[in-house]
Design a protein around this motif. Sequence first.
Motif, short mmCIF file in Angstrom:
data_model
loop_
_atom_site.label_atom_id
_atom_site.label_comp_id
_atom_site.label_asym_id
_atom_site.label_seq_id
_atom_site.Cartn_x
_atom_site.Cartn_y
_atom_site.Cartn_z
N ASP A 1 -4.28 -16.22 10.76
CA ASP A 1 -3.33 -15.31 9.91
C ASP A 1 -2.35 -16.16 9.40
N ILE A 2 -2.58 -17.52 9.09
CA ILE A 2 -1.39 -17.99 8.26
C ILE A 2 -1.59 -17.87 6.87
N VAL A 3 -0.50 -17.44 6.12
CA VAL A 3 -0.58 -17.52 4.71
C VAL A 3 0.16 -18.58 4.05
N ALA A 4 -0.70 -19.41 2.99
CA ALA A 4 0.13 -20.51 2.52
C ALA A 4 0.40 -19.95 0.95
N SER A 5 1.54 -20.72 0.48
CA SER A 5 2.15 -20.04 -0.83
C SER A 5 2.55 -21.46 -1.76
N VAL A 6 2.25 -21.46 -2.76
CA VAL A 6 2.65 -22.36 -3.88
C VAL A 6 3.29 -21.73 -5.04
N THR A 7 4.62 -21.92 -5.38
CA THR A 7 5.06 -21.36 -6.52
C THR A 7 5.85 -22.40 -7.27
N ALA A 8 5.59 -22.53 -8.75
CA ALA A 8 6.14 -23.14 -9.71
C ALA A 8 6.99 -22.30 -10.61
N GLN A 9 8.20 -22.87 -10.77
CA GLN A 9 9.00 -21.74 -11.83
C GLN A 9 9.89 -22.75 -12.88
N TYR A 10 10.01 -22.43 -14.09
CA TYR A 10 11.04 -22.93 -14.85
C TYR A 10 11.94 -21.68 -15.37
N VAL A 11 13.09 -21.79 -15.01
CA VAL A 11 14.07 -20.87 -15.24
C VAL A 11 15.30 -21.25 -15.97
N GLN A 12 15.97 -20.55 -16.74
CA GLN A 12 17.04 -20.93 -17.54
C GLN A 12 18.35 -19.99 -17.08
N ARG A 13 19.61 -20.31 -17.07
CA ARG A 13 20.83 -19.54 -17.10
C ARG A 13 21.62 -19.71 -18.20
N ALA A 14 22.42 -18.65 -18.64
CA ALA A 14 23.37 -18.74 -19.47
C ALA A 14 24.72 -19.04 -18.62
N PRO A 15 25.73 -19.80 -19.43
CA PRO A 15 27.00 -19.96 -18.69
C PRO A 15 27.75 -18.50 -18.63
N ASP A 16 28.63 -18.44 -17.50
CA ASP A 16 29.41 -17.26 -17.58
C ASP A 16 30.74 -17.43 -18.07
N ALA A 17 31.32 -16.16 -18.24
CA ALA A 17 32.57 -16.12 -18.96
C ALA A 17 33.62 -17.27 -18.41
N LEU A 18 33.69 -17.28 -17.24
CA LEU A 18 34.84 -18.24 -16.66
C LEU A 18 34.63 -19.73 -17.05
N GLU A 19 33.13 -19.86 -17.07
CA GLU A 19 32.69 -21.35 -17.28
C GLU A 19 32.92 -21.94 -18.94
N LEU A 20 32.93 -20.71 -19.72
CA LEU A 20 33.15 -20.88 -21.17
C LEU A 20 34.56 -20.86 -21.53
N PHE A 21 35.28 -19.73 -21.06
CA PHE A 21 36.77 -19.56 -21.32
C PHE A 21 37.85 -19.65 -20.72
N ALA A 22 37.86 -20.38 -19.37
CA ALA A 22 39.04 -20.42 -18.51
C ALA A 22 39.80 -21.28 -19.04
N HIS A 23 41.09 -21.01 -19.02
CA HIS A 23 42.18 -21.86 -19.51
C HIS A 23 43.73 -21.60 -18.97
#
Length: 703
Positions: free
Chosen positions: A452-474
């Motif tokens: 009753d053991i389940v094995a899993s393998v997952t590969a991902q390539y994901v991208q993230r856009a910067p958020d407002a604070l990272e772009l425009f903090a001052h």
Amino acid sequence: MKRRNLVLSAGYVLISAKAATAQVLLPDIVVTAPSPIQEPWRQAPRPATQTGLLPIADRAFAPITVVTESDLQRTAGATLGDMLVNKPGLSSSSYAPGASRPIIRGLDNSRVRVQENGIGSMDVSTIGEDHGVPIDPLSAQKVEVIRGPASLRWGSQAIGGVVNAENNRIPGPDTAEGLHGTLRGALTSADRGGESSALFDARQGNFAFHGDYFQRNAGDYQTPHGRQPNSALNMQGGSLGGSYIFDRGYVGLSITQFNSIYHVPGLAGSASNTRIDLQQTKINAKGEFQVGSAFIDTVRFWFAGSQYRHYERGLDSDTGMDAIGATFKNREYEGRVEAQLTPMETAFGRLTTAVGVQYGTQRIGTAGEAGGLLDPTRGNRTAAYIFNELQATEKLRLQAAARIEHVSFNSIQTLFPSTYLPDGSSLVQTPRTRQFTPGSISLGALYDLPHDIVASVTAQYVQRAPDALELFAHGAHDATATFEIGNPNLRKEAATSIEFGLRRSKGPFRFDFTAYHTRYQGYISKRLTGVLCGDDFDSCGVDTELKQLVYTQRDATFTGAELSAQYDAFEAGKGVIGFEGQFDVVRARFTDGTNVPRIPPVRLGGGIYYRSSDWFARVNWLHAFSHRQIDPTQETPTKGYNLLRADLAYTYKWRDVGQPLELTIGISGNNLLNADIRNSTSILKDEVLMPGRTVKVFAALKF
């Protein structure tokens, strides 16, 4: 090799045989957050998970932590972060009793999406660690956490994971006929706190209704060295909802109100009596229709709109009078539609596909000191995604998913000198629009092994856009004692991740193990310049109140592992006695060999429990090792600690005029050794201790 396998098999059979009489009927753990491919909805309620059982979602491609209603009831704390802080792979920001955002594998803020019933929390908690999430655990009936990238369904802001609180605020088809409800109450010792909630569900034929209300109050909490000043809180809220349920689906609507006033501890917070007055009103809609055609099986939709604002109050440094120092407002809308296609038989197996589209728009308004940090900002997100699952053989399932997203921000950019020091000229501010198109793809496999053991393998390539604070903090950010300078030229952040898992949800020995490695390209991080500032840029290099930082990008790697396990060892009376254990580690480095700051420590723990149909008792110990893999420019080493916890609960069930009635009473203890505990992920850890010995007495009546 054959002899070795024979010995291992014999040992496993011996363990299983020894505990065979202790086996209990384990209901399937149904999770909804990872994938849009779902089972058909049911008219009958699902059986509840027995108190104390380790819930393991072994049919999900992503690693999932499930926190059940009974777990939420026993755990002391006012935030989702408090509920999750000691789970493998999870931590919290621990900034204030009312502002403790979940952290997943060392990732936080704009990399972790917090949501309720599939809709984002619609707040500004990603902008500042002192900002709370307007979701109280008292209103949740279950919490699901995706540990690891979840961008394929939820967007680039879920590159680190998702925390999904679930409840029945929009009643579903599984709402039972008649009137049902839960009344809960609790008292806590360390903060002289009290909490209560009432939840009601009613259904008559095609119509179902829901109502709930919660309230909690707490004073300044006690540490091993006395009272922690300025740590009190008050929270209250509620919701009303209704649905129309028909043969092939349902549609519903709810309105929710959340109010909170919580104090911010620490040297600066205590001196100025800093507190945050938070309010949110949210309207949600949700529905499902089983089309049942040759092409489309089911269509589901979600929509929500929110009005959010919070005031940051405290003593004005010039007048000494209590005043509003900063104001944040957020008007946000989010919608999503998913269509699950009719499964089809192919030459490779049974294929099920789901497609979805998502849209969100956000308007962040700032005033006072908040306007010095970030100007009013408008953001929009549009996305489309597809999930495919193939039942290739009886034992093998495959998944492939892809997402394309468009993100835009409109705000004001500030052009700073290259030295980040005043040069005598005025700063230039101009409107700026940034647009990004993050794309993500994932491949996964589940394979049923023996025993009753389940094995899993997952590969991902994901991208993230910067958020407002990272772009425009001052400007000045008091929560982190920094003067922040955004980078409007930031690129997309990308992560390549591989995970391997082994899970077993059946029988007396149950476990969940995951190992992962993620490489980030262009990981957005904060770099201290070495310059000290005051509240405005002209003070940089002269004043010494705030550390100046700039947002930059570097490559980084995150490697780690998580394990949780339970073993029902032997029968005792009408129940079982068993043992549990947990372990987690994450190592995060930049490619130049330096450490990513504020990473959770290595933790190892275990305990013993007794579980029956009416009693649950547990003693658990968790050791956090000293954390010295730090960025010395931003943090100090954190000492290890031992956390001793205990639970005792009794449930009495009887029937009253044909209606089931259930009463649970219990007591739980946290930090029973009264140890000095500092959380390495907290910005305030050197100033603020976590609560000392805490006892919680609770009761719940279900009818």
